[in-house]
Every structure is written in C-alpha cells, then in structure tokens.
Design a protein around this motif. Structure first.
Motif, PDB file in Angstrom:
ATOM      1  N   ALA A 168       0.821  -1.206   0.000  1.00 28.87           N
ATOM      2  CA  ALA A 168       0.000   0.000   0.000  1.00 28.87           C
ATOM      3  C   ALA A 168       0.858   1.261   0.000  1.00 28.87           C
ATOM      4  CB  ALA A 168      -0.913  -0.022   1.219  1.00 28.87           C
ATOM      5  N   GLU A 169       1.958   1.267   0.773  1.00 26.44           N
ATOM      6  CA  GLU A 169       2.822   2.444   0.842  1.00 26.44           C
ATOM      7  C   GLU A 169       3.912   2.329  -0.214  1.00 26.44           C
ATOM      8  OE1 GLU A 169       3.320   0.966   4.581  1.00 26.44           O
ATOM      9  OE2 GLU A 169       2.259   2.545   5.679  1.00 26.44           O
ATOM     10  N   PRO A 170       4.571   3.452  -0.531  1.00 28.28           N
ATOM     11  CA  PRO A 170       5.691   3.354  -1.480  1.00 28.28           C
ATOM     12  C   PRO A 170       6.760   2.406  -0.933  1.00 28.28           C
ATOM     13  CG  PRO A 170       5.113   5.658  -1.070  1.00 28.28           C
ATOM     14  CD  PRO A 170       4.314   4.834  -0.102  1.00 28.28           C
ATOM     15  N   ILE A 171       7.375   1.652  -1.816  1.00 24.95           N
ATOM     16  CA  ILE A 171       8.420   0.713  -1.410  1.00 24.95           C
ATOM     17  C   ILE A 171       9.648   1.495  -0.955  1.00 24.95           C
ATOM     18  CG2 ILE A 171       9.999  -1.070  -2.298  1.00 24.95           C
ATOM     19  CD1 ILE A 171       7.615  -2.090  -3.963  1.00 24.95           C
ATOM     20  N   PHE A 172      10.251   1.044   0.141  1.00 26.35           N
ATOM     21  CA  PHE A 172      11.401   1.727   0.730  1.00 26.35           C
ATOM     22  C   PHE A 172      12.563   1.767  -0.262  1.00 26.35           C
ATOM     23  CE2 PHE A 172      15.217   1.913   3.449  1.00 26.35           C
ATOM     24  CZ  PHE A 172      14.921   3.082   4.145  1.00 26.35           C
ATOM     25  N   ASP A 173      13.156   2.959  -0.391  1.00 27.38           N
ATOM     26  CA  ASP A 173      14.280   3.106  -1.316  1.00 27.38           C
ATOM     27  C   ASP A 173      15.521   3.537  -0.531  1.00 27.38           C
ATOM     28  OD1 ASP A 173      16.135   3.655  -3.225  1.00 27.38           O
ATOM     29  OD2 ASP A 173      14.821   4.943  -4.444  1.00 27.38           O
ATOM     30  N   PRO A 174      16.452   2.608  -0.289  1.00 27.08           N
ATOM     31  CA  PRO A 174      17.607   2.939   0.554  1.00 27.08           C
ATOM     32  C   PRO A 174      18.457   4.061  -0.024  1.00 27.08           C
ATOM     33  CG  PRO A 174      17.851   0.734  -0.415  1.00 27.08           C
ATOM     34  CD  PRO A 174      16.459   1.198  -0.724  1.00 27.08           C
ATOM     35  N   SER A 175      18.410   4.258  -1.341  1.00 26.53           N
ATOM     36  CA  SER A 175      19.245   5.316  -1.924  1.00 26.53           C
ATOM     37  C   SER A 175      18.721   6.702  -1.547  1.00 26.53           C
ATOM     38  CB  SER A 175      19.325   5.156  -3.442  1.00 26.53           C
ATOM     39  OG  SER A 175      18.102   5.538  -4.033  1.00 26.53           O
ATOM     40  N   GLN A 176      17.488   6.763  -1.024  1.00 24.52           N
ATOM     41  CA  GLN A 176      16.911   8.039  -0.604  1.00 24.52           C
ATOM     42  C   GLN A 176      17.107   8.296   0.890  1.00 24.52           C
ATOM     43  OE1 GLN A 176      15.383  10.103  -3.018  1.00 24.52           O
ATOM     44  NE2 GLN A 176      16.408   8.530  -4.259  1.00 24.52           N
ATOM     45  N   SER A 177      17.849   7.407   1.551  1.00 25.21           N
ATOM     46  CA  SER A 177      18.022   7.548   2.998  1.00 25.21           C
ATOM     47  C   SER A 177      19.485   7.745   3.335  1.00 25.21           C
ATOM     48  CB  SER A 177      17.502   6.287   3.702  1.00 25.21           C
ATOM     49  OG  SER A 177      17.882   6.316   5.067  1.00 25.21           O
ATOM     50  N   SER A 178      19.776   8.744   4.173  1.00 28.72           N
ATOM     51  CA  SER A 178      21.168   9.019   4.526  1.00 28.72           C
ATOM     52  C   SER A 178      21.669   8.105   5.642  1.00 28.72           C
ATOM     53  CB  SER A 178      21.311  10.482   4.973  1.00 28.72           C
ATOM     54  OG  SER A 178      20.503  10.701   6.110  1.00 28.72           O
ATOM     55  N   SER A 179      20.774   7.357   6.282  1.00 32.35           N
ATOM     56  CA  SER A 179      21.211   6.525   7.410  1.00 32.35           C
ATOM     57  C   SER A 179      21.339   5.045   7.050  1.00 32.35           C
ATOM     58  CB  SER A 179      20.260   6.705   8.603  1.00 32.35           C
ATOM     59  OG  SER A 179      18.915   6.675   8.193  1.00 32.35           O
ATOM     60  N   TYR A 180      21.083   4.700   5.792  1.00 30.44           N
ATOM     61  CA  TYR A 180      21.171   3.288   5.380  1.00 30.44           C
ATOM     62  C   TYR A 180      22.623   2.857   5.237  1.00 30.44           C
ATOM     63  CZ  TYR A 180      20.798  -0.906   2.467  1.00 30.44           C
ATOM     64  OH  TYR A 180      20.910  -2.187   1.975  1.00 30.44           O
ATOM     65  N   ALA A 181      22.972   1.658   5.722  1.00 33.16           N
ATOM     66  CA  ALA A 181      24.305   1.100   5.471  1.00 33.16           C
ATOM     67  C   ALA A 181      24.214  -0.405   5.305  1.00 33.16           C
ATOM     68  CB  ALA A 181      25.248   1.438   6.624  1.00 33.16           C
ATOM     69  N   ASN A 182      24.947  -0.939   4.346  1.00 31.93           N
ATOM     70  CA  ASN A 182      25.016  -2.394   4.176  1.00 31.93           C
ATOM     71  C   ASN A 182      25.813  -3.016   5.315  1.00 31.93           C
ATOM     72  OD1 ASN A 182      23.670  -2.640   1.678  1.00 31.93           O
ATOM     73  ND2 ASN A 182      25.525  -2.018   0.557  1.00 31.93           N
ATOM     74  N   ILE A 183      25.534  -4.282   5.594  1.00 29.51           N
ATOM     75  CA  ILE A 183      26.310  -5.055   6.572  1.00 29.51           C
ATOM     76  C   ILE A 183      27.233  -5.979   5.783  1.00 29.51           C
ATOM     77  CG2 ILE A 183      26.159  -6.865   8.345  1.00 29.51           C
ATOM     78  CD1 ILE A 183      23.514  -5.575   9.249  1.00 29.51           C
ATOM     79  N   SER A 184      28.492  -6.045   6.210  1.00 29.45           N
ATOM     80  CA  SER A 184      29.435  -6.848   5.432  1.00 29.45           C
ATOM     81  C   SER A 184      29.297  -8.331   5.772  1.00 29.45           C
ATOM     82  CB  SER A 184      30.867  -6.381   5.684  1.00 29.45           C
ATOM     83  OG  SER A 184      31.346  -6.985   6.862  1.00 29.45           O
ATOM     84  N   CYS A 185      29.777  -9.156   4.859  1.00 30.01           N
ATOM     85  CA  CYS A 185      29.649 -10.606   5.026  1.00 30.01           C
ATOM     86  C   CYS A 185      30.411 -11.116   6.238  1.00 30.01           C
ATOM     87  CB  CYS A 185      30.185 -11.332   3.792  1.00 30.01           C
ATOM     88  SG  CYS A 185      29.411 -10.777   2.281  1.00 30.01           S
TER      89      CYS A 185
END
Ligand code: NAG
Ligand code: NAG
Ligand code: NAG
Ligand code: NAG
Ligand code: NAG
Ligand code: NAG
Ligand code: NAG
Ligand code: NAG
Ligand code: NAG
Ligand code: NAG
Length: 447
Positions: A168-185
């Motif tokens: 129902a809501e827009p799908i989350f877009d991590p590129s639009q968020s300044s606090s997103y970070a990937n976790i390394s393997c």
C-alpha cells in the motif's frame, strides 16, 4: 499432497459445517455482563462489521495495532474476508511451525511441502495484525505485520531486482536515505543470521545477503543492512539491523514486510534490549474494526490485573514462545482432557496464528435474528497456576450471523504442538517478559 490437502479441508468442513442452538436473550441488554460461569454479550460485539467506539491514546514506545482486514486499516481494504483462505493459511502456518519444532533442520519435510503447495494454490494474502513504523532518514512510514513467530524484520526495497508484491505504501528506497548502510559478510551479525532465519546468508560484493522463508511459499531475500528505525518521535533505534528485500514473494500483500519479535539476536526484541529490556506487550482488540496496541518496555501495562505463567521453550526451537496449558474448563467444569495432552507436546503462544489448535471443540452457532447471547465462560489454565477466562470475542470465529464458530481446531495428533491463537488473546494485555522468563495475561487490556 492430495491426502494432506483433503484432510485439511475436512478439518475445515468440520469447523464450518456445524449448527447448534444457544440460549438467546432479549434485545435490551446492551453491555457485556459476566455472571458466574456465563457471559452475556450483544451479538454485535462479535461481528467484524460492528463499529468501533473505543479509542487508544498514543504514548511513548506504543504503536497502534490494527487487524489487517479491519476497518481501521484502510491500507488493506480488499473487499470481504475470504474465510476459507484465512483458515487455510492459518493451518499452513501451524504446520510450518510444528515442523520447525519437530525437526529443527531447514529444508522441506513432507508436511512443509504440502503446506507450501496448499497455500500457493490458494493465492497470496495473509491475516494478522499490523503496526506502522518509520524507517530511514528522512523517515518513511511502513506498515508491517508484527510477528512473535519470526525473528528477522524486513521490508521490500527498491530496486526490486527480482520481485516485489504490491504494497500500500511506497516501497522503501535505501538510496533516498542518509542513514542506510550495508552489513558486510564478515560481520558477526551476518555470520549469526542462521539462528534467526534458519538459512545461511549469501555474499554479494562483500555485502551480506539474507534469505528468510515461511511455510507457505512466501519468502524475502535481499541485503542485510542497518537503518534508523523510528517507533514514535521519542523512540528511535539507530543502526537497526533489518532485511532490505529485493526479492519478495508470497502472502504479505498490502503490508510492507514483517516486524520480527521472536527470541533471537536479530529480533527487534533483542536489538532494542538496551531501550526496552526485552519486555513488550500487546493487546489485540475485540473487533477487527478497533485499534489495539503494541508497546515496548516495562511500566506501560494497562491491565489492572496481570497474572504470569512461565515462558517455555517448545522442542528444539527457542525462537517461539512456549506456555504450558494445564487444562480447559467450560462454565467452570474442567474438560476431560488429560493435562499430559498439552504438556507432552507443548503449546505456542503466537500473534500470527488465528485459531487455537487443540483437541476438538469445533462447533458453530446460528445467531441470525438474535440480539444478545449467553455463552458459558471458557477458562484456560496455565502453569503458575493461573486461569484465563476468555473474552466473548475470544471464543468465536465469525463467518456470518448464521455461522459463528468456536475458534478451536483439533490438532491432527496429540503429539503435535498446540497453539494459543490470536483470537483467544483478544482484549487481554499479553506481556512478554523475556528476562523474567514469564508471560502475563491481563484482562481488560483494551476494548
Ligand atoms: C457503522 O457506521 C456506519 C457509518 O456511520 C454505518 O453506516 C453502519 O451502519 C454502522 N454499522 C453498524 C454495524 O452499526
Ligand atoms: C515521552 O518521552 C518524552 C521524552 O523522553 C518525555 O518528556 C515525556 O514525558 C514522555 N511522555 C510519556 C507520556 O511518557
Ligand atoms: C503430527 O502428529 C502426527 C502423528 O504423530 C505426525 O505424523 C505428524 O508428523 C505431526 N505433524 C507435525 C507437523 O509434527
Ligand atoms: C505440489 O503438488 C503437486 C501435485 O499436487 C506435486 O506434483 C508437486 O510435487 C508438489 N510440489 C511440492 C514442492 O511439494
Ligand atoms: C476463497 O479462497 C479459496 C481458497 O483460497 C478459493 O478457492 C476461493 O475461490 C475463494 N473465494 C472467493 C469468493 O474468492
Ligand atoms: C506516519 O505515521 C505516523 C503515525 O501513524 C503519522 O502520525 C504520520 O502522519 C505518518 N506520516 C506520513 C508521512 O504519513
Ligand atoms: C549495498 O550493497 C549493494 C551490493 O553490493 C550495492 O549495490 C549498494 O550500492 C550498497 N549500498 C550502499 C549504501 O552502500
Ligand atoms: C494486493 O494489494 C493490492 C493493493 O493493496 C490490491 O489491489 C490487490 O487486490 C491485492 N491482491 C490480492 C490477491 O489480495
Ligand atoms: C506443565 O504442566 C504439567 C501439569 O501441571 C506439569 O506436570 C509439567 O511439568 C509442566 N511442564 C512444564 C514444562 O512446565
Ligand atoms: C454464511 O456462510 C456460509 C458459509 O460460507 C454460507 O453457506 C451461508 O449461506 C452464509 N449465510 C448467510 C446468511 O450469508
């Protein structure tokens, strides 16, 4: 497969095709009355189409909780409820959790496969309760199914490289968020993922890739990442580990993903431990049109009378919340079920299972043309010992006025784990005190 499907369907038929007569009352009683071993309620109190009059106040660390199919949940307005589908999905979930407990290896057992096939062929959708949280910076609202039966929190993410279902809501877009970070393997939280997801993580460009699947062909896979999670303006969890799903399939249609509250380090429960001390409670409203709550931390209890029973582990799988049913009484008379029936197999308290799976009590009633009904009080006894008198809204599954069924389904065998489902929990404040090793039930948690 066919055999399993037909035995499920015959169970369904047993729930749905039954008729019984109950004592009925004059239309003058408006309020709920409990006297002795009986309870009298207006029939409207049980009907999902009744209008909600109760309201909840927003306090810190408290989320509003609504039934996915409820009138308050405009997000998921998809016409009339398909009860057959709700019940089939419920059974698929039960079989999946039962099989996870009886053989805590990942992969597919016969039962799991049949459950998979069943639900797949019955189309995507999922019953349950949802809460709205904020994710990212700037924060975006996402409505998630809250689930005490799974650990990982995930949401669909752009780009939907493989597949996203409609939400129902827009799908989350991590590129639009300044606090997103990937976790390394190589991060410990990536290496430890299998305890919460039952599956080994993958690795892509040294970024951790999670996969989580549920018993009904639904699954989510994508990058394991951290984000800022906002419950309320005063409750913000930074570096929250979650799944950013770029391949999401199955029965979550409408909601943006899952909020996992099971016992595991990746669960919201443990990630927010420093704020809330692994203590949460919820109240599921009596009517699907009403709003309940999900609240985190001690000292927020709303029920005037909380009684506690030990929190147990059922089988090998410590993810799930176990409780010990010691008996059931109807109108004060104990049913002749040996307590070993429950204690041998164990019982799971689950927010995502609708019905209670027990030895047979399956009976339906015709309430058409009736304004109030009187029913015997159904009491569950748990280790403690404590007694929980179900609310009238916690006894029945409403199909329509002429078909209102007791919300209990027989297990296939005594050896199968029992479930204490979400209908039975209605109106109770249910407290999960993980450090204290106890589960609390408090009457009049919400209305
Ligand atoms: C609920 O409220 C709506 C709008 O006020 C009304 O049309 C409907 O009849 C009400 N339903 C019941 C069951 O009272
Ligand atoms: C909510 O949190 C804020 C900031 O911590 C505090 O000032 C306020 O008193 C709290 N409100 C309630 C109702 O607890
Ligand atoms: C339920 O019990 C039956 C009979 O013991 C057994 O065959 C079946 O595997 C059990 N189901 C699950 C999911 O454990
Ligand atoms: C699903 O069911 C079909 C026939 O009903 C069967 O051929 C197939 O192997 C099943 N698939 C799984 C994954 O069990
Ligand atoms: C309800 O769901 C069942 C099982 O998914 C399906 O077979 C049936 O066609 C559905 N009924 C309607 C009216 O959509
Ligand atoms: C997000 O949800 C909160 C709480 O439900 C609400 O107050 C706020 O208006 C929502 N924000 C947006 C942008 O929808
Ligand atoms: C996360 O990892 C994926 C895969 O390596 C990459 O495409 C994406 O740009 C990364 N995002 C950030 C914010 O680093
Ligand atoms: C999925 O959700 C969309 C919008 O939320 C709705 O239009 C669609 O009918 C739903 N599909 C199913 C199968 O429920
Ligand atoms: C559950 O309750 C039964 C009956 O009181 C008791 O015998 C059994 O030890 C209890 N099991 C657990 C795991 O507490
Ligand atoms: C109630 O539901 C049952 C089962 O779906 C159906 O057979 C019956 O016709 C319905 N009754 C009314 C009055 O809608």
């Amino acid at each position: 497969m066919r055999k399993m499907a037909s035995s499920l369907l015959s169970e369904l038929t047993r729930i749905l095709l039954c008729a019984f007569v109950l004592s009925v009352h004059s239309p003058f009683e408006k309020k709920v009355h409990v006297h002795g071993a009986q309870i009298t309620v207006p029939v409207g109190y049980l009907s999902p189409s009744a209008n909600c009059t109760a309201s909840t106040t927003n306090v810190n660390s408290t989320l509003e909780l609504v039934h996915k199919y409820g009138a308050r949940s405009q997000l998921f307005d998809s016409g009339p409820i398909n009860h057959t589908r709700v019940l089939l999905e419920d059974m698929a979930r039960v079989k999946w959790i039962q099989s996870k407990i009886s053989n805590s290896i990942s992969g597919t057992s016969d039962l799991e496969e049949s459950a998979l096939n069943l639900t797949a062929s019955f189309g995507p959708d999922r019953s349950g309760y949802v809460v709205t949280i904020g994710l990212g910076t700037p924060t975006k609202n996402l409505t998630l199914l809250f689930d005490t039966g799974s650990a990982l929190t995930w949401t669909q993410c752009e780009p939907c490289i493989v597949s996203c279902y409609s939400q129902a809501e827009p799908i989350f877009d991590p590129s639009q968020s300044s606090s997103y970070a990937n976790i390394s393997c190589s991060a410990p939280s990536c290496i430890n993922l299998p305890s919460g997801t039952d599956q080994q993580p993958g690795c892509s460009d040294s970024t951790c890739v999670y996969t989580v699947s549920y018993g009904d062909l639904s699954s989510s896979s994508g990058f394991f990442a951290t984000e800022t999670l906002t419950l309320t303006p005063t409750d913000v969890i930074t570096n929250f580990e979650f799944g950013c799903g770029e391949d999401n399939e199955g029965t979550f249609n409408g909601s943006a993903g899952l909020l996992g509250l099971a016992r595991d380090p990746v669960s919201f429960l443990e990630q927010s431990a420093s704020q809330y001390g692994q203590y949460f409670s919820y109240c599921l409203p009596p009517l699907s049109s009403c709003t309940g709550y999900l609240t985190f931390g001690r000292g927020m209890d709303t029920s005037p009378s909380l009684n506690f029973t030990p929190m147990l582990t059922v089988g090998q799988n410590s993810l799930f919340y176990g409780i010990n049913i010691t008996g059931i009484s109807v109108a004060g008379n104990p049913l002749s079920i040996p307590s070993t029936v429950f204690s041998n197999s164990g019982t799971i308290l689950d927010s995502g299972t609708t019905l209670t799976y027990l030895p047979p009590l399956d009976t339906c009633y015709d309430f058409s043309g009736v304004s109030t009904i009187t029913v015997p009080v159904i009491t569950f006894s748990f280790s403690g010992p404590i007694n929980v008198d179900l609310d009238a809204s916690g006894m029945f599954y409403w199909v329509n006025a002429s078909q209102v069924c007791l919300a209990f389904v027989p297990n296939i065998a005594d050896t199968n784990v029992s479930f204490y489902g979400n209908i039975q929990q209605r109106t109770f404040e249910v407290v999960y005190d993980v450090p204290g090793g106890q589960i609390g039930f408090g009457a009049q948690g919400c209305s």
